[in-house]
Design a protein around this motif. Structure first.
Motif, PDB file in Angstrom:
ATOM      1  N   THR A 165       0.850  -1.198   0.000  1.00 30.09           N
ATOM      2  CA  THR A 165       0.000   0.000   0.000  1.00 30.09           C
ATOM      3  C   THR A 165       0.877   1.235   0.000  1.00 30.09           C
ATOM      4  O   THR A 165       1.344   1.678   1.031  1.00 30.09           O
ATOM      5  N   GLN A 166       1.095   1.773  -1.166  1.00 34.57           N
ATOM      6  CA  GLN A 166       1.890   2.982  -1.294  1.00 34.57           C
ATOM      7  C   GLN A 166       1.090   4.000  -2.086  1.00 34.57           C
ATOM      8  O   GLN A 166       0.107   3.669  -2.743  1.00 34.57           O
ATOM      9  N   GLY A 167       1.489   5.238  -1.997  1.00 32.92           N
ATOM     10  CA  GLY A 167       0.767   6.287  -2.719  1.00 32.92           C
ATOM     11  C   GLY A 167      -0.632   6.472  -2.178  1.00 32.92           C
ATOM     12  O   GLY A 167      -0.846   6.551  -0.972  1.00 32.92           O
ATOM     13  N   LYS A 168      -1.605   6.464  -3.061  1.00 32.04           N
ATOM     14  CA  LYS A 168      -2.996   6.718  -2.684  1.00 32.04           C
ATOM     15  C   LYS A 168      -3.750   5.463  -2.274  1.00 32.04           C
ATOM     16  O   LYS A 168      -4.938   5.536  -1.961  1.00 32.04           O
ATOM     17  N   LEU A 169      -3.104   4.308  -2.291  1.00 27.51           N
ATOM     18  CA  LEU A 169      -3.803   3.070  -1.951  1.00 27.51           C
ATOM     19  C   LEU A 169      -4.111   3.014  -0.463  1.00 27.51           C
ATOM     20  O   LEU A 169      -3.321   3.442   0.368  1.00 27.51           O
ATOM     21  N   GLN A 170      -5.274   2.467  -0.153  1.00 29.06           N
ATOM     22  CA  GLN A 170      -5.684   2.317   1.241  1.00 29.06           C
ATOM     23  C   GLN A 170      -5.587   0.843   1.626  1.00 29.06           C
ATOM     24  O   GLN A 170      -6.044  -0.024   0.893  1.00 29.06           O
ATOM     25  N   LYS A 171      -4.990   0.583   2.776  1.00 29.98           N
ATOM     26  CA  LYS A 171      -4.855  -0.797   3.260  1.00 29.98           C
ATOM     27  C   LYS A 171      -6.162  -1.260   3.882  1.00 29.98           C
ATOM     28  O   LYS A 171      -6.673  -0.625   4.802  1.00 29.98           O
TER      29      LYS A 171
END
Length: 75
Positions: free
Chosen positions: A39-45
């Motif tokens: 989960t990097q950038g705009k991704l949500q875990k």
């Protein structure tokens, strides 16, 4: 018209990242990419096996996509 909120699971993979990028280019959509790992950038875990996490995120979206790819390593 307000942008449609699009939820994309599996967004950390090659295909998922491409789908997120395609939605980001169209002002009619407001995408959110979900992933469990990377989960990097705009991704949500989000852990899709956790009902509370899923419910908290999924209730706010009009369109939900599930991105899955399968690699056959048997050859």
């Amino acid at each position: 018209m307000m942008p449609r909120k699009v939820l994309i699971t599996g967004a950390s993979g090659l295909l998922g990242r491409s789908v997120v990028a395609a939605f980001e280019k169209d002002s009619m959509f407001e995408p959110l990419g979900l992933a469990f790992s990377r989960t990097q950038g705009k991704l949500q875990k989000v852990d899709l096996t956790d009902h509370n996490q899923v419910e908290a995120v999924f209730n706010n979206f009009q369109v939900i996509t599930k991105i899955v790819s399968f690699l056959d390593n048997s050859k």
